[in-house]
Design a protein around this motif. Sequence first.
Motif, mmCIF file in Angstrom:
data_model
loop_
_atom_site.group_PDB
_atom_site.id
_atom_site.type_symbol
_atom_site.label_atom_id
_atom_site.label_comp_id
_atom_site.label_asym_id
_atom_site.label_seq_id
_atom_site.Cartn_x
_atom_site.Cartn_y
_atom_site.Cartn_z
ATOM 1 N N GLU A 313 0.832 -1.197 0.000
ATOM 2 C CA GLU A 313 0.000 0.000 0.000
ATOM 3 C C GLU A 313 0.873 1.255 0.000
ATOM 4 O OE1 GLU A 313 -3.979 0.928 2.351
ATOM 5 O OE2 GLU A 313 -2.239 1.111 3.667
ATOM 6 N N ILE A 317 0.815 4.230 -2.761
ATOM 7 C CA ILE A 317 0.554 5.629 -2.404
ATOM 8 C C ILE A 317 1.684 6.523 -2.912
ATOM 9 C CG2 ILE A 317 0.340 7.216 -0.457
ATOM 10 C CD1 ILE A 317 -1.053 4.910 1.072
ATOM 11 N N ARG A 320 1.276 7.132 -6.643
ATOM 12 C CA ARG A 320 0.002 7.730 -7.068
ATOM 13 C C ARG A 320 -0.333 8.951 -6.203
ATOM 14 N NH1 ARG A 320 0.404 5.811 -11.742
ATOM 15 N NH2 ARG A 320 0.617 3.541 -11.744
ATOM 16 N N PHE A 323 -3.929 10.263 -5.721
ATOM 17 C CA PHE A 323 -4.878 9.615 -4.802
ATOM 18 C C PHE A 323 -4.957 10.344 -3.448
ATOM 19 C CE2 PHE A 323 -4.436 5.074 -6.796
ATOM 20 C CZ PHE A 323 -5.147 5.514 -7.895
ATOM 21 N N LEU A 325 -3.320 10.068 -0.620
ATOM 22 C CA LEU A 325 -3.362 9.105 0.484
ATOM 23 C C LEU A 325 -2.089 9.122 1.321
ATOM 24 C CD1 LEU A 325 -4.962 6.072 -1.407
ATOM 25 C CD2 LEU A 325 -6.041 7.399 0.405
ATOM 26 N N ASP A 461 -3.846 -0.011 -10.082
ATOM 27 C CA ASP A 461 -3.802 0.614 -8.762
ATOM 28 C C ASP A 461 -5.162 1.167 -8.343
ATOM 29 O OD1 ASP A 461 -1.138 0.027 -8.470
ATOM 30 O OD2 ASP A 461 -0.421 2.037 -8.973
ATOM 31 N N LEU A 462 -5.997 1.503 -9.323
ATOM 32 C CA LEU A 462 -7.293 2.085 -8.997
ATOM 33 C C LEU A 462 -8.195 1.093 -8.255
ATOM 34 C CD1 LEU A 462 -8.748 4.801 -9.359
ATOM 35 C CD2 LEU A 462 -9.847 3.847 -11.388
ATOM 36 N N TRP A 464 -7.308 -0.657 -5.798
ATOM 37 C CA TRP A 464 -7.034 -0.448 -4.377
ATOM 38 C C TRP A 464 -7.636 0.862 -3.882
ATOM 39 C CZ3 TRP A 464 -6.332 -3.579 -0.700
ATOM 40 C CH2 TRP A 464 -5.861 -3.143 0.547
ATOM 41 N N TYR A 465 -7.576 1.879 -4.736
ATOM 42 C CA TYR A 465 -8.190 3.142 -4.333
ATOM 43 C C TYR A 465 -9.695 2.945 -4.093
ATOM 44 C CZ TYR A 465 -9.643 7.968 -4.061
ATOM 45 O OH TYR A 465 -10.186 9.145 -3.606
ATOM 46 N N GLY A 469 -10.197 4.494 -0.766
ATOM 47 C CA GLY A 469 -10.135 5.912 -1.071
ATOM 48 C C GLY A 469 -11.318 6.718 -0.564
ATOM 49 N N SER A 472 -13.843 7.225 -3.221
ATOM 50 C CA SER A 472 -14.318 5.984 -3.834
ATOM 51 C C SER A 472 -15.817 5.857 -3.615
ATOM 52 C CB SER A 472 -13.609 4.780 -3.216
ATOM 53 O OG SER A 472 -14.316 3.586 -3.514
#
Length: 640
Positions: A313, A317, A320, A323, A325, A461-462, A464-465, A469, A472
């Motif tokens: 993770e 992060i 990205r 995101f 995060l 990766d999206l 996981w978002y 997120g 999300s």
Amino acid sequence: MKRYYQLLKETFPTKTAVLTELINLEAIHHLPKGTEYFVSDVHGEYQAFDYLLRSGSGLLKERIQACFEDLSIRDVDLDDFTLYVLYPEEKMERETSRLGRKALEAKLASHIPYLIQVVRFVGSKYTRSKVRKAMPKEFAYIIEELLAEVERRRNKADYFQAIIDKVQALGQLDELVIALSRLIQELTVDHLHLVGDIYDRGPEPDKILDRLQGQRSVDIQWGNHDITWMGAFSGSHVCMVNVIRIAARYNNLSLIEDRYGINLRRLIEYSQAHYQPLPALTPILDGESISQSEADLLNQLQQATAILQFKLENALIERRPDFQLGHRQLLAKVCYEDKTICLDGQTYPLQDFETSCLKPDSPCQLTAEEEEILEQLMYRFQASERLARHVDLLFEKGSMYLVYNQQLLFHGCIPLHDNGDFKSLRIEGVSYAGKDLLDFYEEQIRLAYRQPHIHDDFATDLFWYLWIGETSSLFGKTAMTTFERYYIADKATHEEKKNAYYQLRNDPAICQMILTAFGLGSDSHIINGHTPVKEKAGESPIKAEGKMLVIDGGFAKGYQKKTGLAGYTLVYNSFGLQLVAHRPFTGVEDVLDGGGDIISAQRLVEEVDERILVKSTTIGEQLQQEITALEHLYHHFEDY
């Protein structure tokens, strides 16, 4: 366009054939709409889900009673008869022991005329063609003949009985009863909407997906738990580790190892070599009993996958920044000397936080051994043929949201600001919000699904978002506090603050604003899952003066203490919308003993002034396009 009509003419090669199809489609237009069933958050509870489909969410018994309200039915106990429709094989096995084979056959033979009457009753809103297509192929001819003669006109009574006698003589009576029962079940549920979260918590999501593969008409709105399994298969290492961690937490490793055929031995050996069982990682068993050695293994595996998840993770992060995060790079916030962490300016001690696989100067770096394990696991996930079939089904039948018959379906939320404006996600200088945001999410994860061997691109990766997120639509909280819930005793850190949507959805104006953004008018509703309705505490699933219907009532056993229920089914037929609340499903044996009624309450959500016909539905719109094309072909037949 000319080519289109030439192809259409190949399907209907004469004007008479075109005319026949036009008459057929126009007739369908004027039939009552089929009954739709909406359920959500089934979370692997296959037995309960299977019962809902068999029983029409408990309403099949009412349909059977309505069938015989104005008909003479002699020597048949309708409650007992209903059990043959629900669980024909299990019921016949029981009755063979109780009555003997000869007496059972006599009973089954006497039931067949009544089963045929029920088929006619539940199939009365469909065309003969649709009923015919739903029939089991091996008995289609026999069932059609019996349907044609069910009224037992005097000159055909012997013919009707001769069919039954011959079926019995050939030893096919049981199979015919099973075929008729399944046909009744299928015609009762015309279309099924599953509003997310098939996976996790419960033990048998795979069986639910097997069941959905055989369902004649179904759609799925992806849930946050579904998306991680889809991400795992599509190449996301962090999603893959997460699904293993959750399986270990809820004692569901058999799903991965036995039923999906994914070998976890190398990961298990790694977890046992580096971790010892610790109290904070005790598995959640929901009343199950397992040995201490099994509990220890789940504990160790959960620890290993948690640390791997946080490492992966952090790397995601890092690559990205869009995101936003960075505040969730928690391994980098730990003080490894005294095992504390600083969050929002406050320092907390960490409990049961094993650091043997973490380097204080680079805690997020994977070891060579970990990289090798992850590579092997990804190969095995993607090589699982059964998992591939299930993920294929999720993509084929699923979507982020659905507009169907003027209703808007999605699992989680439409992210909002406190003032009710759509909350946006900005990616490479482009902002996405509302409907555009959900369309963007779906476009990207479908791209990742088509390129499963790329593991760290934006689209992958999206996934996981979407799991963690803040913007999300499947999560919609400020943070996924997995780390805090494992390692920090102070429960104040465990809070996951919900997006403003979850409060604002009580406002009819906000709901209408969302509906308008998706092209829907004032007669539409939002149908939502994801957050269990705590009806036990007085919460209502019907919100915003009926604009919003939240149908997560606690299907998963772990939620039922909070909800006081075991789920909802929303039923939408030609007369309107009805919400059915359920008691827990206690098993097939209880149903056969006469104690399986799951309906705890029925609430009329909305009743229509005029019965809804097919022409007013999404299917009707599609049929109208076909009618328009066929009318053009009929009037210009010689031109093509």
